[in-house]
Enzyme design. Structure first.
Site, mmCIF file in Angstrom:
data_model
loop_
_atom_site.group_PDB
_atom_site.id
_atom_site.type_symbol
_atom_site.label_atom_id
_atom_site.label_comp_id
_atom_site.label_asym_id
_atom_site.label_seq_id
_atom_site.Cartn_x
_atom_site.Cartn_y
_atom_site.Cartn_z
ATOM 1 C CE1 TYR A 33 0.302 1.807 4.253
ATOM 2 C CE2 TYR A 33 1.127 -0.322 4.418
ATOM 3 C CZ TYR A 33 0.895 0.863 5.071
ATOM 4 O OH TYR A 33 1.641 1.249 6.378
ATOM 5 N NE ARG A 52 6.827 4.314 0.246
ATOM 6 C CZ ARG A 52 6.740 4.919 1.376
ATOM 7 N NH1 ARG A 52 7.547 5.005 2.504
ATOM 8 N NH2 ARG A 52 5.323 5.274 1.669
ATOM 9 N NE ARG A 100 -6.757 -19.223 3.674
ATOM 10 C CZ ARG A 100 -5.718 -19.778 4.478
ATOM 11 N NH1 ARG A 100 -5.469 -20.875 4.021
ATOM 12 N NH2 ARG A 100 -5.144 -19.131 5.262
ATOM 13 C CG HIS A 102 -0.170 -21.382 2.501
ATOM 14 N ND1 HIS A 102 -1.154 -22.045 2.794
ATOM 15 C CD2 HIS A 102 0.325 -20.499 3.721
ATOM 16 C CE1 HIS A 102 -1.522 -21.931 4.104
ATOM 17 N NE2 HIS A 102 -0.367 -21.004 4.615
ATOM 18 C CE LYS A 149 3.256 3.170 3.349
ATOM 19 N NZ LYS A 149 3.791 3.331 4.711
ATOM 20 C CD GLU A 182 10.236 1.510 10.502
ATOM 21 O OE1 GLU A 182 10.131 2.479 9.374
ATOM 22 O OE2 GLU A 182 10.058 0.230 10.205
ATOM 23 C CG LEU A 207 8.552 2.152 4.571
ATOM 24 C CD1 LEU A 207 8.619 1.019 3.697
ATOM 25 C CD2 LEU A 207 7.331 2.596 5.200
#
Length: 287
Positions: A33, A52, A100, A102, A149, A182, A207
């Site tokens: 995101y 990014r 679903r 993995h 992120k 952070e 990050l």
């Protein structure tokens, strides 16, 4: 006016927006995101945010949901439909919808894209800047790839809840050597005894914040000394200033950590100086 969200090719009422129950973002936190500030009708640092995003997608082998130019137009349209002039947009890309399992879905499975936007009250941010905020320290218990992120933010949410229960607004992660990493949703800075702006290197373990990167440009323009180096909790507690950077807040001064007052307990002058100069230096793209 009702809020509008963009979901996989459609602009829909925010209250009606939904994703499939087998979207891999929901099932596995298999997505990334970006959050980007909007100020005075301009998107702030969009190029760096998209750069990014590209890196995060590449690290997880997720394809772009559309071309970069098209995505920029969708972001603009979402902001326009929500009448945002001061606020933010949130953009999430996942590996898509598949049974679903993995392992990754079949090649050609389209990524999912959701964009939301909302206005924020500049007075609330101004009050936090004027009064400063409180923080606590917590042991870092996240996965090793925090440089991506990712939407996998459960440890961050738990840390923020711990901060709230302690009467603070942010939790600051500390590594096994007692060095500051952070915040749960921020980068951490101090002003050391020499007046140098100090932040941990972003090569690994934190990050690389977009606001952090632009603030380095701001400090250089203002002629302020900067050092990217590790610093301990004890050095942070003894610092002349402590502040946090993030896209939606720019630069929040911290006046206490773990109940210990920082300096004189008031926001410092250097954090105010870089905050006031930030918008002039940052990239601005009109909506």
């Amino acid at each position: 006016m009702p809020r509008i969200a963009y979901v996989n090719g459609r602009y829909v009422k925010h209250s009606d927006a939904s994703v499939h129950i087998e979207d891999r973002g929901y099932q596995f936190a298999d997505g990334v995101y970006e959050v980007c500030e909007v100020r005075h009708g301009y998107i702030v640092d969009l190029t760096r945010h998209l750069n990014r995003l590209d890196r995060s997608l590449g690290e997880l082998s997720i394809g772009w949901p559309m071309g970069r130019a098209a995505l920029t137009q969708v972001i603009r349209e979402t902001l326009r439909r929500n009448h945002v002039r001061n606020g933010l947009f949130y953009m999430q890309v996942t590996r898509g919808v598949a049974r679903r399992d993995h392992v990754f879905p079949a090649e050609g499975t389209p990524p999912s894209l959701v964009i939301t936007a909302k206005s924020t009250d500049p007075k609330i941010i101004a009050a936090k800047n004027a009064n400063g905020i409180k923080a606590i320290t917590v042991t870092d218990n996240r996965w090793d790839r925090v440089d991506i992120k990712s939407v996998g933010l459960l440890p961050n949410a738990l840390a923020r809840q711990q901060a709230k229960e302690a009467g603070a607004q942010e939790a600051i992660y500390v590594d096994g050597d007692g060095m500051v990493k952070e915040g749960a949703a921020t980068n951490v800075w101090i002003v050391d005894s020499n007046g140098t702006l100090v932040t941990r290197p972003a090569e690994h373990g934190i990050l690389r914040g977009i606001t952090r990167t632009t603030l380095i440009d701001v400090a250089a323009k203002l002629g302020l000394p900067i050092a990217e180096r590790n610093f301990s909790v004890s050095e942070m507690l003894a610092a002349r200033e402590v502040f946090l950077t993030a896209a939606t807040s720019i630069c929040f001064p911290v006046v206490s950590v773990d109940g210990q007052t920082i300096a004189n307990g008031h926001p410092g002058s250097l954090s105010q100086k870089v905050r006031e100069a930030f918008f002039d230096v940052a990239e601005k793209i009109a909506i």
